[in-house]
Design a protein around this motif. Sequence first.
Motif, PDB file in Angstrom:
ATOM      1  N   LEU A 194       0.828  -1.205   0.000  1.00  0.00           N
ATOM      2  CA  LEU A 194       0.000   0.000   0.000  1.00  0.00           C
ATOM      3  C   LEU A 194       0.870   1.265   0.000  1.00  0.00           C
ATOM      4  O   LEU A 194       0.525   2.266  -0.622  1.00  0.00           O
ATOM      5  CB  LEU A 194      -0.931   0.002   1.221  1.00  0.00           C
ATOM      6  N   PRO A 248      -9.094   7.056  -7.220  1.00  0.00           N
ATOM      7  CA  PRO A 248      -8.820   7.037  -5.768  1.00  0.00           C
ATOM      8  C   PRO A 248      -9.488   5.819  -5.111  1.00  0.00           C
ATOM      9  O   PRO A 248     -10.507   5.331  -5.604  1.00  0.00           O
ATOM     10  CB  PRO A 248      -9.462   8.328  -5.262  1.00  0.00           C
ATOM     11  N   THR A 249      -8.907   5.388  -4.014  1.00  0.00           N
ATOM     12  CA  THR A 249      -9.426   4.192  -3.335  1.00  0.00           C
ATOM     13  C   THR A 249     -10.884   4.344  -2.933  1.00  0.00           C
ATOM     14  O   THR A 249     -11.672   3.408  -3.057  1.00  0.00           O
ATOM     15  CB  THR A 249      -8.577   3.921  -2.071  1.00  0.00           C
ATOM     16  N   ARG A 268      -7.875   0.924  -9.501  1.00  0.00           N
ATOM     17  CA  ARG A 268      -6.944   1.754  -8.706  1.00  0.00           C
ATOM     18  C   ARG A 268      -5.654   2.041  -9.464  1.00  0.00           C
ATOM     19  O   ARG A 268      -5.241   3.191  -9.571  1.00  0.00           O
ATOM     20  CB  ARG A 268      -6.636   1.030  -7.380  1.00  0.00           C
ATOM     21  N   ASP A 269      -5.005   0.993  -9.960  1.00  0.00           N
ATOM     22  CA  ASP A 269      -3.666   1.189 -10.538  1.00  0.00           C
ATOM     23  C   ASP A 269      -3.687   1.419 -12.046  1.00  0.00           C
ATOM     24  O   ASP A 269      -2.826   2.117 -12.565  1.00  0.00           O
ATOM     25  CB  ASP A 269      -2.784  -0.033 -10.235  1.00  0.00           C
ATOM     26  N   ASP A 290      -1.203   4.482  -0.838  1.00  0.00           N
ATOM     27  CA  ASP A 290      -2.554   4.215  -0.337  1.00  0.00           C
ATOM     28  C   ASP A 290      -2.630   4.193   1.180  1.00  0.00           C
ATOM     29  O   ASP A 290      -3.660   3.815   1.736  1.00  0.00           O
ATOM     30  CB  ASP A 290      -3.043   2.850  -0.872  1.00  0.00           C
ATOM     31  N   ARG A 303      -8.733  -1.589   0.148  1.00  0.00           N
ATOM     32  CA  ARG A 303      -7.282  -1.485   0.415  1.00  0.00           C
ATOM     33  C   ARG A 303      -6.682  -2.869   0.611  1.00  0.00           C
ATOM     34  O   ARG A 303      -5.595  -3.170   0.110  1.00  0.00           O
ATOM     35  CB  ARG A 303      -7.038  -0.628   1.655  1.00  0.00           C
TER      36      ARG A 303
END
Lengths: 281, 220
Positions: free
Chosen positions: A13, B169-170, B163-164, A18, B185
Amino acid sequence: MMNCKATEKLLALYAGDDLPARQARRVALHLDSCPKCEKLAGEFGASVALSRSNAAPEFDSNFFDELRRDVLTQITPQPQTPFATFLAHRFAPRRMNYVYGLALICASSLFASYIYFNQLHHTRVPQNVRISIAETLQSTSDIDDSHDLHTAITPKRVGKRRTTTAKASQQVRQIRILTAGSNGIYITPRTIDSESLLVEDLTAMRATKEITLSETVASATVTDDSNSEDRTNNTASVESAVTSAEMLRIEIQTPDPNLRIIWLSPKTENAPPMKTGAHGS
Amino acid sequence: MTSIALINDEASPHDSADERRELFASLVERVKRGDTPAFEQIMTFTERSVMRTAWRMLGTREDARDASQETFLRAYKYLHRFNSRQDFSAWLYRITINVCLDIRRKQEKRNERLAPLDDADALEDVRHGHDEEEAAIQRQHEAILLQALETLTTKERAAIVLRDFENLPTEEVARILGSRPATVRSQISAARQKIKTYCDCFLRRTGRNRTSREEIKRRR
């Protein structure tokens, strides 16, 4: 300060940015002092960078033109011929629901009518006829309430044999079996105990010819406690019944002369009229 | 709500999130009134992102095309349910992900998943702007990444793609997937671990496994 194990869990993360700022600072603090974790963080960073820098595949405009055309073809309503419009309108699913519903109601009504009239014209053989004198007495106020008679006449089929069993309690004074063309059999149980009288259904017996007369007489003899002369009479009566019987009638006379239980077998077509001879009561 | 850059940059002159939202709201209203060309306009703005996401989720060009087509058909069908206050891009992403998951489920049921590497060559003829060597390396990266994505579960894959690969954004990913940010997450972390493990061999060979902390800091 975080240890290596805790840091390693967060590196994936951390590499993708993140983590909350506070946690990211703690991880960074650990990486400053741990070359092993720093190397691992670098590898994660490279992996994430590869994913993020990976250019999206480009497709030429013809590809998207074709895609758009296919979608628009499917969502644009097609013009229809008048006949197709008529058919679509006529047999629209919503309209058809009413038609199907109506058809279902009609079919159900027809089926119910068929069952009702079928039942009306075909008298079914009662599987179990129970006659309770107690019930009869309740509706007949002028008869003495002292008669405690319970009878059950049960026609049943065992294989190809049809038998009728008449059971009566001690209050039965006389059981009379009448068939077409005879005056019937008189059986007078003298014993006080509950007795069972087996009577073959003469109609069925004649049709199948499986039950011999002697069996019938023997059955009757078991329950009949009369003398041998009476038994001979009974035998003669039964013989007569067998040859001409189309119908069976059982009468059970109670001690009350005004009360007699009568059971009739189902009528058969073209049956001769029942002879109602004299009966002793 | 965080705005999502689902609109193609070259297709739309609108930059701000509010303008994009207004643009989509007006287009959706027009489509609801039966204006089909307005839907074509929506498709023009969003088709590349939808196709890209579907390709990442499914791994083959044909599947991605089917998924894109189904996504737009489904979007058109359920457009009356779309609330103008919602973010259209997030709504369309959700449809795309759901369509892709449906296709994957069907394929797994029929056991007909294709190896993504087989599809890498199909990109060759549509790529432009790179010289031959760079394009070959890029294709190789894509193939490795697609194979790495195949090792993920469907939820991990959806989370990491958004996400990637789509750089959302998360929190927005969580909203699209209907999960909590903490769950997303966790899925992203697991996905990155698996992708790293898969890519390690390749990265070591090309010498790209050294990304300094300064680079990470710079990105932050």
